[in-house]
Design an enzyme around this catalytic site. Structure first.
Site, PDB file in Angstrom:
ATOM      1  N   ASP A  40      -5.630   8.294  -7.039  1.00 42.95           N
ATOM      2  CA  ASP A  40      -6.070   9.213  -5.985  1.00 42.95           C
ATOM      3  C   ASP A  40      -4.964  10.238  -5.762  1.00 42.95           C
ATOM      4  OD1 ASP A  40      -6.515  10.514  -3.524  1.00 42.95           O
ATOM      5  OD2 ASP A  40      -7.362   8.739  -2.564  1.00 42.95           O
ATOM      6  N   ASP A  77     -10.860  18.600   0.067  1.00 41.19           N
ATOM      7  CA  ASP A  77     -10.708  18.585   1.523  1.00 41.19           C
ATOM      8  C   ASP A  77      -9.267  18.964   1.867  1.00 41.19           C
ATOM      9  OD1 ASP A  77      -9.047  16.164   1.596  1.00 41.19           O
ATOM     10  OD2 ASP A  77     -10.878  15.049   1.145  1.00 41.19           O
ATOM     11  N   ARG A 101      -2.679   1.003  -4.458  1.00 37.00           N
ATOM     12  CA  ARG A 101      -2.402  -0.443  -4.508  1.00 37.00           C
ATOM     13  C   ARG A 101      -2.624  -0.937  -5.936  1.00 37.00           C
ATOM     14  NH1 ARG A 101      -6.914  -2.682  -0.633  1.00 37.00           N
ATOM     15  NH2 ARG A 101      -7.656  -0.616  -0.050  1.00 37.00           N
ATOM     16  N   CYS A 115      -3.944  11.966  -3.383  1.00 35.95           N
ATOM     17  CA  CYS A 115      -3.119  11.969  -2.166  1.00 35.95           C
ATOM     18  C   CYS A 115      -1.866  11.108  -2.338  1.00 35.95           C
ATOM     19  CB  CYS A 115      -3.916  11.546  -0.938  1.00 35.95           C
ATOM     20  SG  CYS A 115      -4.270   9.789  -0.812  1.00 35.95           S
ATOM     21  N   TYR A 116      -1.946  10.099  -3.219  1.00 39.79           N
ATOM     22  CA  TYR A 116      -0.764   9.253  -3.449  1.00 39.79           C
ATOM     23  C   TYR A 116       0.320   9.976  -4.246  1.00 39.79           C
ATOM     24  CZ  TYR A 116      -3.580   5.617  -1.420  1.00 39.79           C
ATOM     25  OH  TYR A 116      -4.353   4.904  -0.542  1.00 39.79           O
ATOM     26  N   LYS A 158      -6.079  -0.649  -8.084  1.00 35.83           N
ATOM     27  CA  LYS A 158      -7.001   0.280  -7.438  1.00 35.83           C
ATOM     28  C   LYS A 158      -7.039   1.571  -8.254  1.00 35.83           C
ATOM     29  CE  LYS A 158      -8.278   0.539  -3.335  1.00 35.83           C
ATOM     30  NZ  LYS A 158      -9.647   0.679  -2.797  1.00 35.83           N
ATOM     31  N   HIS A 186       0.848  -1.189   0.000  1.00 37.18           N
ATOM     32  CA  HIS A 186       0.000   0.000   0.000  1.00 37.18           C
ATOM     33  C   HIS A 186       0.889   1.247   0.000  1.00 37.18           C
ATOM     34  CE1 HIS A 186      -2.503   3.116   1.873  1.00 37.18           C
ATOM     35  NE2 HIS A 186      -3.566   2.386   1.603  1.00 37.18           N
ATOM     36  N   HIS A 192      -6.481  16.106   1.180  1.00 34.14           N
ATOM     37  CA  HIS A 192      -6.035  15.990  -0.213  1.00 34.14           C
ATOM     38  C   HIS A 192      -5.289  17.244  -0.674  1.00 34.14           C
ATOM     39  CE1 HIS A 192      -8.699  12.461  -0.314  1.00 34.14           C
ATOM     40  NE2 HIS A 192      -7.854  12.044  -1.247  1.00 34.14           N
ATOM     41  N   ASP A 244      -9.334  14.113  -4.414  1.00 34.43           N
ATOM     42  CA  ASP A 244      -8.875  12.787  -4.778  1.00 34.43           C
ATOM     43  C   ASP A 244      -8.859  12.628  -6.302  1.00 34.43           C
ATOM     44  OD1 ASP A 244      -9.316  10.128  -5.649  1.00 34.43           O
ATOM     45  OD2 ASP A 244     -10.508   9.553  -3.926  1.00 34.43           O
TER      46      ASP A 244
END
Lengths: 438, 331
Positions: free
Chosen positions: A267, A375, A261, A269-270, A264, A219, A378, A368
């Site tokens: 997003d 938010d 991952r 934030c990654y 998936k 992750h 993020h 995201d």
């Protein structure tokens, strides 16, 4: 197993295709609008972001009740975002923040999610990073380092890993927040380090990335936390870095952003959690070379765990033994001096494009992915990832990026960060000097 | 157990059983930052919670107020922690506690505190909880088959309480539903390496390789089985290089000339570990070269890197780096 081409798409495929079409719509929009509109889309909406961020520091609506145990996080996400944008809050907000965080500080050490709450490792990390981001004597001296050390020792499990709070959950995130805080406050010693490396190592999965607990799935968030922890305790050579790299490079999808991952969805934030891994990897050049050399010689790529752990646990030292804590506290400092010998192994411009065009909202804040709300979490991690990407071609922290390394106008350039702690580089230096001499 | 006691609609301040308690307001100071505009009932509940928490009153009414506080914010770990202390002191029925968690989890399946609490309760109940926990996680996973917390909890249950018997079938079923579900692949790896009934990785390798090769042939663009295949030979690179099934699945996918990135990437890793390619591999990679690609690559590994750099532009730097770092034996 049905290999026919006519079978209906699975949930993973359907969701992925939906996101891809939304993302490509954004990219097509860019190429279809006239030039002047294009340049607006490519621009970082600094003023709007600052407005969104500052408003949150001053007042939050009732929907934030669910984050009532995360208020130091809100402080960090907002203040760090503002600092990344090259700005800072006024004296009044600065003083109010220091006062507020002092009320979150537990008399027995560490910070809770709000006044009167139990101390928690994650909110301790957030509060300390927020105070470092404010900088200055009043802010930095408000942290009771001796008590933080006591708290960290109390959170340490006999196995070596850390618990998030008294009798709380034990995972890689807890290890990172504990070690990061101890390192930046220069109170990291053998007692805190003991056993952490073994725990992180047991979380590197067959895929190459790192999971939250042994056995779980690789992750992005845990991979950053695990890798940064291993660097901070001087045991990063124990990880299989070539398989970690091979896993993380494949997390960047056709959208340009990162997924957390395998299989998936992307997003924003990654951008930091995975992007930050690349920033660390670039400075681990010589260790990676060594692992490749061992592999080439037909041996195992990884140093013998026994040997590596011995070198880190030679002798027990107490809290105030300077040789013990100095050994670890300078790792984070010296890490910055390592030149980034390799080019970034991810596609920096594609990532920046995803952040600016898909995660950024023109009215301020980041999200995201298209279709989601903005938010503060993020916003913080999209901007942190954007900074990492912009500086990814710079050999050392002192040289500004070339214009072609920055997507959009050069005025999009953010402040650089220290990738091990995710605080602004200059503010890290100020804190390091303060804590090394006080 | 309900959020409020049966039929209770009155605010705490108007309930007789709370009349002796003085609520404790939050010490936010005169000028707090990130202040939240709490709703009145949130403030009231938390004020009463603080009163009993600071007094360490482990009573039934304290238990009730924790339920109300959790209902309003399931992320408050202090409330959950105090709730555990109360449950212990009252020697409460923990099966009932599982029902309470179930209700909270319905609205917040991705919250650390709920799952930590659930683990604490299940640990206390021991093997009595095994089937309940497996059913509970199954239900959560039926709504989101990749819920990270649910998988962690399930793994903990298997390791601490048992229930391994049907787990491989469960993985099979989830992968039939969605072969791209990497969490299910990860769970499959967990089962074949950890289940006390299956004999471990080496005993399972042959049948697992067959299964995985089938999945790859069906969907060569699916990264999960490729990583799983490599994982089946963890710490045994020699067997991996020497197993003809591994190289032949690469060749099959390469020859089909569609979705070849993972086949090329696997072939590259094989070559780096000393795999001796036959002419078939050289021909298959040659067939993937585009006219504008440098035809002069001196060996197969270099050629694979060039093809990948062209075919997989998102990772162009990575393939260039790999090309630059090829071990001497491949040259």
């Amino acid at each position: 197993m049905d290999s026919s081409e006519t079978q209906s798409p699975t949930v993973t495929q359907r969701e992925q295709w939906m996101v891809e079409s939304q993302v490509f719509q954004m990219y097509e929009l860019l190429s279809s609008v006239p030039r002047n509109a294009q340049s607006v889309l490519l621009e970082l909406q600094r003023d709007k972001h600052i407005e969104f961020l500052t408003n949150g520091l001053r007042q939050l609506g009732p929907s934030f009740c669910v984050l009532d145990a995360n208020r130091p996080w809100l402080c960090y996400w907002i203040l760090h975002s503002i600092a990344l944008l090259g700005d800072s809050v006024d004296d009044e907000l600065e003083n109010n923040t220091i006062d507020f965080l002092s009320r979150c500080q537990d008399p027995n050490g560490g910070y809770g999610g709000g006044p009167g709450q139990m101390p928690h490792l994650a909110t301790t990390y957030a509060a300390i990073n927020a105070l470092i981001t404010l900088g200055g004597h009043r802010s930095l001296s408000s942290i009771n380092r001796g008590k933080v050390y006591t708290f960290l020792r109390r959170m340490k499990d006999p196995s070596g890993a850390f618990r998030m709070h008294d009798a709380g959950e034990m995972d890689v995130r807890a290890c990172y927040t504990a070690i990061s805080v101890a390192s930046v406050l220069t109170i990291l010693d053998d007692e805190l380090v003991k056993g952490v490396g073994n725990f992180i190592l047991s979380c590197q999965t067959y895929e190459g990335g790192i999971s939250g607990e042994p056995g779980s799935e690789a992750h992005g968030g845990y991979t950053f936390c695990g890798l940064a922890t291993m660097v901070l305790i001087g045991e990063v050579n124990r990880l299989d870095l070539t398989s970690l790299i091979d896993w993380v490079v494949f997390r960047q999808g056709v959208e340009g952003g990162f997924q957390g991952r395998t299989n998936k969805l992307v997003d924003g934030c990654y951008s930091f959690w995975q992007g930050g891994v690349f920033a660390l990897i670039q400075k681990l050049h010589s260790i990676i070379e060594e692992q490749l050399r061992l592999l080439d010689a037909g041996g195992s790529a990884i140093d013998s765990p026994q040997l590596a752990s011995i070198s880190c646990h030679s002798g027990k030292r107490g809290l105030h033994d300077t040789s013990g804590s100095a050994k670890f506290s300078n790792i984070g400092f010296n890490f910055l001096k390592e030149p980034a010998e390799m080019e970034p192994l991810f596609h920096s411009i594609a990532l920046q494009q995803y952040i600016i065009l898909c995660s950024q909202l023109q009215e301020g804040g980041f999200r995201d992915k298209p279709g989601k709300h903005r938010d503060y979490y993020h916003t913080c991690y999209c901007l942190s990832g954007l900074s990492v990407a912009q500086y990814s071609y710079s050999k050392d922290a002192d040289s500004p990026p070339l214009p072609r390394a920055v997507f959009g106008p050069y005025s999009n350039l953010l402040e650089p960060i220290h990738p091990l702690y995710n605080v602004i580089l200059d503010l890290y230096h100020e804190a390091h000097e303060f804590f090394s001499t006080s | 157990m309900e959020w409020k006691e049966e039929g209770e609609e009155r605010p705490l301040s108007q309930r007789p059983e709370w009349s002796d308690v003085t609520p404790v307001p939050q010490d936010d100071g005169p000028n707090p930052v990130v202040p939240i505009a709490y709703k009145d009932d949130f403030t009231e509940t938390m004020d009463y919670f603080r009163a009993v928490y600071f007094a360490d009153e482990r009573s039934l009414r304290s238990l009730h107020v924790t339920a109300e506080a959790i209902h309003m914010n399931a992320g408050n770990y202090t409330v959950w922690h105090f709730r555990r202390l109360i449950l212990g002191a009252l020697n409460a029925d923990l099966h009932e506690e599982l029902n309470f968690i179930k209700k909270v989890a319905n609205g917040n399946p991705k919250n650390y505190q709920i799952w930590h609490h659930r683990r604490w309760v299940a640990e206390k109940l021991g093997s009595d909880a095994t089937s309940k926990e497996l059913d509970f996680t199954k239900k959560i996973l039926s709504l989101d088959a990749k819920n990270y917390h649910a998988w962690s909890h399930r793994q903990w249950v298997l390791q601490e309480l048992g229930g391994w018997e049907d787990e491989l079938d469960y993985c099979k079923q989830l992968l039939e539903d969605d072969i791209f579900n990497n969490s299910a692949w990860n769970q499959r790896y967990f089962v074949i390496t950890k289940s006390p009934f299956l004999g471990g990785l080496e005993a399972m390798r042959e049948s697992e390789v067959n299964y995985t090769v089938g999945a790859i042939i069906a969907k060569p663009e699916n990264e999960s089985p490729w990583r799983y295949l490599r994982g089946l030979y963890k710490d045994d690179a020699q067997s991996w290089v020497n197993d003809p099934q591994v190289s032949s699945v690469c060749l099959t996918v390469l020859s089909a000339k569609r979705n070849t990135v993972f086949a090329l990437s696997t072939l590259l890793d094989l070559l780096c570990h000393g795999f001796q390619p036959s002419q078939d591999f050289i021909n298959a990679v040659d067939a993937l070269k585009t006219p504008d690609l440098d035809q002069s690559d001196s060996n197969l590994a270099t050629a694979v890197c060039s093809v990948l750099g062209h075919m997989d532009p998102m990772r162009v730097n990575y393939w260039a780096w790999r090309k630059n770092k090829l071990p001497a034996q491949t040259a």
